[in-house]
Design a protein around this motif. Sequence first.
Motif, PDB file in Angstrom:
ATOM      1  N   LYS A  95       0.827  -1.210   0.000  1.00 13.04           N
ATOM      2  CA  LYS A  95       0.000   0.000   0.000  1.00 13.04           C
ATOM      3  C   LYS A  95       0.862   1.261   0.000  1.00 13.04           C
ATOM      4  O   LYS A  95       0.534   2.255  -0.649  1.00 13.04           O
ATOM      5  CB  LYS A  95      -0.941  -0.011   1.200  1.00 13.04           C
ATOM      6  CG  LYS A  95      -2.074  -1.012   1.054  1.00 13.04           C
ATOM      7  CD  LYS A  95      -2.947  -1.073   2.300  1.00 13.04           C
ATOM      8  CE  LYS A  95      -4.083  -2.052   2.097  1.00 13.04           C
ATOM      9  NZ  LYS A  95      -4.872  -2.272   3.333  1.00 13.04           N
ATOM     10  N   LEU A  96       1.959   1.210   0.752  1.00 13.56           N
ATOM     11  CA  LEU A  96       2.862   2.364   0.814  1.00 13.56           C
ATOM     12  C   LEU A  96       3.710   2.507  -0.452  1.00 13.56           C
ATOM     13  O   LEU A  96       4.229   3.587  -0.727  1.00 13.56           O
ATOM     14  CB  LEU A  96       3.782   2.228   2.036  1.00 13.56           C
ATOM     15  CG  LEU A  96       3.143   2.477   3.401  1.00 13.56           C
ATOM     16  CD1 LEU A  96       3.966   1.842   4.508  1.00 13.56           C
ATOM     17  CD2 LEU A  96       2.975   3.976   3.651  1.00 13.56           C
ATOM     18  N   GLY A  97       3.862   1.419  -1.185  1.00 14.29           N
ATOM     19  CA  GLY A  97       4.698   1.434  -2.375  1.00 14.29           C
ATOM     20  C   GLY A  97       6.178   1.540  -2.036  1.00 14.29           C
ATOM     21  O   GLY A  97       6.958   2.126  -2.788  1.00 14.29           O
ATOM     22  N   LEU A  98       6.574   0.940  -0.908  1.00 10.59           N
ATOM     23  CA  LEU A  98       7.960   1.024  -0.443  1.00 10.59           C
ATOM     24  C   LEU A  98       8.614  -0.352  -0.452  1.00 10.59           C
ATOM     25  O   LEU A  98       7.931  -1.384  -0.447  1.00 10.59           O
ATOM     26  CB  LEU A  98       8.007   1.604   0.977  1.00 10.59           C
ATOM     27  CG  LEU A  98       7.432   3.012   1.167  1.00 10.59           C
ATOM     28  CD1 LEU A  98       7.479   3.395   2.645  1.00 10.59           C
ATOM     29  CD2 LEU A  98       8.176   4.035   0.322  1.00 10.59           C
ATOM     30  N   ASP A  99       9.933  -0.356  -0.440  1.00 13.04           N
ATOM     31  CA  ASP A  99      10.693  -1.603  -0.400  1.00 13.04           C
ATOM     32  C   ASP A  99      10.991  -2.052   1.030  1.00 13.04           C
ATOM     33  O   ASP A  99      11.321  -3.214   1.262  1.00 13.04           O
ATOM     34  CB  ASP A  99      12.020  -1.446  -1.158  1.00 13.04           C
ATOM     35  CG  ASP A  99      11.812  -1.166  -2.639  1.00 13.04           C
ATOM     36  OD1 ASP A  99      10.829  -1.706  -3.196  1.00 13.04           O
ATOM     37  OD2 ASP A  99      12.608  -0.418  -3.235  1.00 13.04           O
ATOM     38  N   TYR A 100      10.913  -1.128   1.961  1.00 12.69           N
ATOM     39  CA  TYR A 100      11.189  -1.451   3.359  1.00 12.69           C
ATOM     40  C   TYR A 100      10.553  -0.391   4.245  1.00 12.69           C
ATOM     41  O   TYR A 100      10.176   0.684   3.768  1.00 12.69           O
ATOM     42  CB  TYR A 100      12.701  -1.515   3.631  1.00 12.69           C
ATOM     43  CG  TYR A 100      13.407  -0.169   3.562  1.00 12.69           C
ATOM     44  CD1 TYR A 100      13.583   0.621   4.701  1.00 12.69           C
ATOM     45  CD2 TYR A 100      13.873   0.345   2.347  1.00 12.69           C
ATOM     46  CE1 TYR A 100      14.205   1.852   4.644  1.00 12.69           C
ATOM     47  CE2 TYR A 100      14.500   1.582   2.281  1.00 12.69           C
ATOM     48  CZ  TYR A 100      14.659   2.327   3.428  1.00 12.69           C
ATOM     49  OH  TYR A 100      15.266   3.569   3.361  1.00 12.69           O
ATOM     50  N   LEU A 101      10.432  -0.700   5.526  1.00 10.90           N
ATOM     51  CA  LEU A 101      10.024   0.283   6.524  1.00 10.90           C
ATOM     52  C   LEU A 101      11.194   0.565   7.453  1.00 10.90           C
ATOM     53  O   LEU A 101      12.001  -0.314   7.734  1.00 10.90           O
ATOM     54  CB  LEU A 101       8.838  -0.224   7.351  1.00 10.90           C
ATOM     55  CG  LEU A 101       7.459  -0.184   6.694  1.00 10.90           C
ATOM     56  CD1 LEU A 101       6.415  -0.764   7.634  1.00 10.90           C
ATOM     57  CD2 LEU A 101       7.079   1.231   6.307  1.00 10.90           C
ATOM     58  N   ASP A 102      11.262   1.790   7.933  1.00 10.87           N
ATOM     59  CA  ASP A 102      12.280   2.132   8.923  1.00 10.87           C
ATOM     60  C   ASP A 102      11.909   1.577  10.286  1.00 10.87           C
ATOM     61  O   ASP A 102      12.783   1.136  11.041  1.00 10.87           O
ATOM     62  CB  ASP A 102      12.452   3.650   8.989  1.00 10.87           C
ATOM     63  CG  ASP A 102      12.929   4.205   7.665  1.00 10.87           C
ATOM     64  OD1 ASP A 102      14.142   4.167   7.403  1.00 10.87           O
ATOM     65  OD2 ASP A 102      12.075   4.633   6.863  1.00 10.87           O
ATOM     66  N   LEU A 103      10.611   1.582  10.596  1.00 13.71           N
ATOM     67  CA  LEU A 103      10.157   1.127  11.907  1.00 13.71           C
ATOM     68  C   LEU A 103       8.793   0.467  11.756  1.00 13.71           C
ATOM     69  O   LEU A 103       7.901   1.004  11.110  1.00 13.71           O
ATOM     70  CB  LEU A 103      10.061   2.324  12.862  1.00 13.71           C
ATOM     71  CG  LEU A 103       9.590   2.069  14.290  1.00 13.71           C
ATOM     72  CD1 LEU A 103      10.537   1.126  15.029  1.00 13.71           C
ATOM     73  CD2 LEU A 103       9.461   3.399  15.058  1.00 13.71           C
ATOM     74  N   TYR A 104       8.667  -0.723  12.338  1.00 10.77           N
ATOM     75  CA  TYR A 104       7.393  -1.441  12.324  1.00 10.77           C
ATOM     76  C   TYR A 104       7.048  -1.789  13.764  1.00 10.77           C
ATOM     77  O   TYR A 104       7.901  -2.293  14.516  1.00 10.77           O
ATOM     78  CB  TYR A 104       7.507  -2.707  11.482  1.00 10.77           C
ATOM     79  CG  TYR A 104       6.176  -3.301  11.058  1.00 10.77           C
ATOM     80  CD1 TYR A 104       5.166  -2.511  10.518  1.00 10.77           C
ATOM     81  CD2 TYR A 104       5.937  -4.672  11.162  1.00 10.77           C
ATOM     82  CE1 TYR A 104       3.963  -3.049  10.121  1.00 10.77           C
ATOM     83  CE2 TYR A 104       4.733  -5.236  10.758  1.00 10.77           C
ATOM     84  CZ  TYR A 104       3.747  -4.418  10.232  1.00 10.77           C
ATOM     85  OH  TYR A 104       2.543  -4.955   9.830  1.00 10.77           O
TER      86      TYR A 104
END
Length: 281
Positions: free
Chosen positions: A103-112
């Motif tokens: 949904k975010l269109g990102l390859d990774y998250l900085d914080l989950y």
Amino acid sequence: MINHLQDKITLNNGLQMPGMGLGVFQVPNDVTAEMVKNAIEVGYRSIDTAAIYGNEAGVGEGIRQALASTGLKREDLFITSKVWNDGLSYEETIAAYEDSLEKLGLDYLDLYLIHWPGKNKFAEAWRALEDLYEQGKIKAIGVCNFQVSHLQDLLKIARIKPVINQVELHPRLQQTEVRSFCEEHNIQVEAWAPLMQGGLLDNETISKIAEKYGKSNPQVILRWDIQNGIVTIPKSVRKERMIQNADIFDFTLTDEEMAIINAMNLDQRVGPNPDEFDFVM
């Protein structure tokens, strides 16, 4: 002074994150893109969302627009999301993470983050977060709304310590016990609803301090957060308010003023009590 928005604190795994960011709780998805784009253009680098907010797609679109307009890179931003209560098994947590990324269109998250502890439902979810972290899919992992008892239970089973505990925190709910425990265990405290969802905008005690500095009540409260070493993520849809919220680095509250605000605590919540809240939707 707004460049201080990018001042960073170091988490217990060595990752750095901005000490102040933007929250998007209760912001409709179709409004979120412009809000996030404006925030990044103003100077915000940390954006906090969650699966249950229903606006991850809008956050992702705002990020893409801002990167195009500013020339920033993805790694210049710090993006947080959270897994909701209805999917805290190991497999569900992995699936929820992948869904948020899509949904975010990102390859990774900085914080989950695990959004709520529930009735001690977090063990399998935490194992999933640890595996995602070790696979390099998340830069850092943490929790939300964990009381001391939840943190104690988590630390008994965790092979990786949470970097963050994001809790409701404002002058009327100062979370002294949670903050002390987190400080002892090198877990960073982050405040949601730092302005008590508007409940302190007209508070006379805050107003007297604000008048001295030519500042607003929100600015004084956010400055109190910063001086207490608390990461804070105020929400504002309006660009001018985002700028105003960030204009808190040209004054310092005295020890006496900090003590006055510290004395305002009533353990008064505007959100649910984590010891009672097990809502699933």
